[in-house]
Scaffold this active site. Structure first.
Site, PDB file in Angstrom:
ATOM      1  N   ARG A 139      42.507  82.763  -5.704  1.00  0.00           N
ATOM      2  CA  ARG A 139      42.532  81.292  -5.754  1.00  0.00           C
ATOM      3  C   ARG A 139      42.169  80.668  -4.403  1.00  0.00           C
ATOM      4  O   ARG A 139      41.512  79.628  -4.355  1.00  0.00           O
ATOM      5  CB  ARG A 139      43.904  80.784  -6.207  1.00  0.00           C
ATOM      6  CG  ARG A 139      44.217  81.108  -7.637  1.00  0.00           C
ATOM      7  CD  ARG A 139      43.293  80.328  -8.592  1.00  0.00           C
ATOM      8  NE  ARG A 139      43.533  80.741  -9.954  1.00  0.00           N
ATOM      9  CZ  ARG A 139      42.645  81.359 -10.733  1.00  0.00           C
ATOM     10  NH1 ARG A 139      41.452  81.636 -10.284  1.00  0.00           N
ATOM     11  NH2 ARG A 139      42.947  81.678 -11.971  1.00  0.00           N
ATOM     12  N   GLU A 145      38.505  80.965  -4.268  1.00  0.00           N
ATOM     13  CA  GLU A 145      37.945  80.002  -5.207  1.00  0.00           C
ATOM     14  C   GLU A 145      37.963  78.589  -4.609  1.00  0.00           C
ATOM     15  O   GLU A 145      36.982  77.847  -4.712  1.00  0.00           O
ATOM     16  CB  GLU A 145      38.749  80.041  -6.506  1.00  0.00           C
ATOM     17  CG  GLU A 145      38.264  79.095  -7.570  1.00  0.00           C
ATOM     18  CD  GLU A 145      39.128  79.183  -8.814  1.00  0.00           C
ATOM     19  OE1 GLU A 145      38.555  79.412  -9.887  1.00  0.00           O
ATOM     20  OE2 GLU A 145      40.369  79.014  -8.710  1.00  0.00           O
ATOM     21  N   SER A 205      34.768  77.985  14.245  1.00  0.00           N
ATOM     22  CA  SER A 205      35.028  79.345  14.711  1.00  0.00           C
ATOM     23  C   SER A 205      36.201  79.957  13.958  1.00  0.00           C
ATOM     24  O   SER A 205      37.186  79.287  13.675  1.00  0.00           O
ATOM     25  CB  SER A 205      35.356  79.328  16.209  1.00  0.00           C
ATOM     26  OG  SER A 205      35.779  80.607  16.635  1.00  0.00           O
TER      27      SER A 205
END
EC number: 4.2.1.104
Length: 166
Positions: A92, A95, A118
């Protein structure tokens, strides 16, 4: 470079030390002045323990052995198990970054210019807050230094030999 089996054994030992302390990553972080994610990175051998942090970490984790401290002070082999992406919480997170990534990139470009955040000069934390509806919410903070892309002018390339013209 640590062999994966050796690294796994060290991580198991470090997680046992944490378990013996009875403390959460956030509690250890509060005692050491580190972020909770960095504490987890240290104990998972994904970050390098600095000498000036050793006393605070030893105080927070009293059963931490000299051998483990020495291993933690060696630069780690930073990697991940590709199978871990299947773990639901990690899936998740991935995602969410993929779903919002293009928009986040556009905002970085608008606010800073052509560049990136960075992951080296970087801080990360996970916090628990109450939402407006009173339900628990997860706040993941990525705090990275902005790094602009550079125009690659040959005159600035220090590794390039100076060419003499006739």
């Amino acid at each position: 470079m640590e062999a994966s089996g050796e690294r796994a054994a060290v991580v198991r030992r470090l997680m046992e030390v944490k378990e013996e302390s009875g403390k959460t990553f956030s509690e250890i972080a509060a005692e050491t002045g580190l972020t909770n994610v960095y504490v987890a990175q240290l104990l998972r051998r994904q970050a390098h323990l600095k000498a000036d942090t050793v006393p605070a970490l030893r105080a927070a984790l009293p059963t931490l052995t000299d051998e483990l401290v020495q291993l933690m002070m060696q630069p780690p082999f930073r990697s991940y198990n590709p199978d871990i992406v299947q773990e639901p919480a990690i899936y998740r997170l991935n995602e969410a970054v993929m779903h919002f990534g293009e928009s986040i990139k556009e905002i970085i470009n608008e606010e800073f210019g052509d560049g990136i955040m960075s992951a080296i000069d970087f801080y990360c934390s996970v916090d628990k807050v109450q939402g407006a509806d009173g339900k628990d919410r997860v706040v993941v903070t990525f705090d990275g230094k902005y790094l602009p892309y550079t125009e690659q002018k040959s005159e600035h390339m220090m590794s390039r030999p100076t060419r003499k013209t006739s």
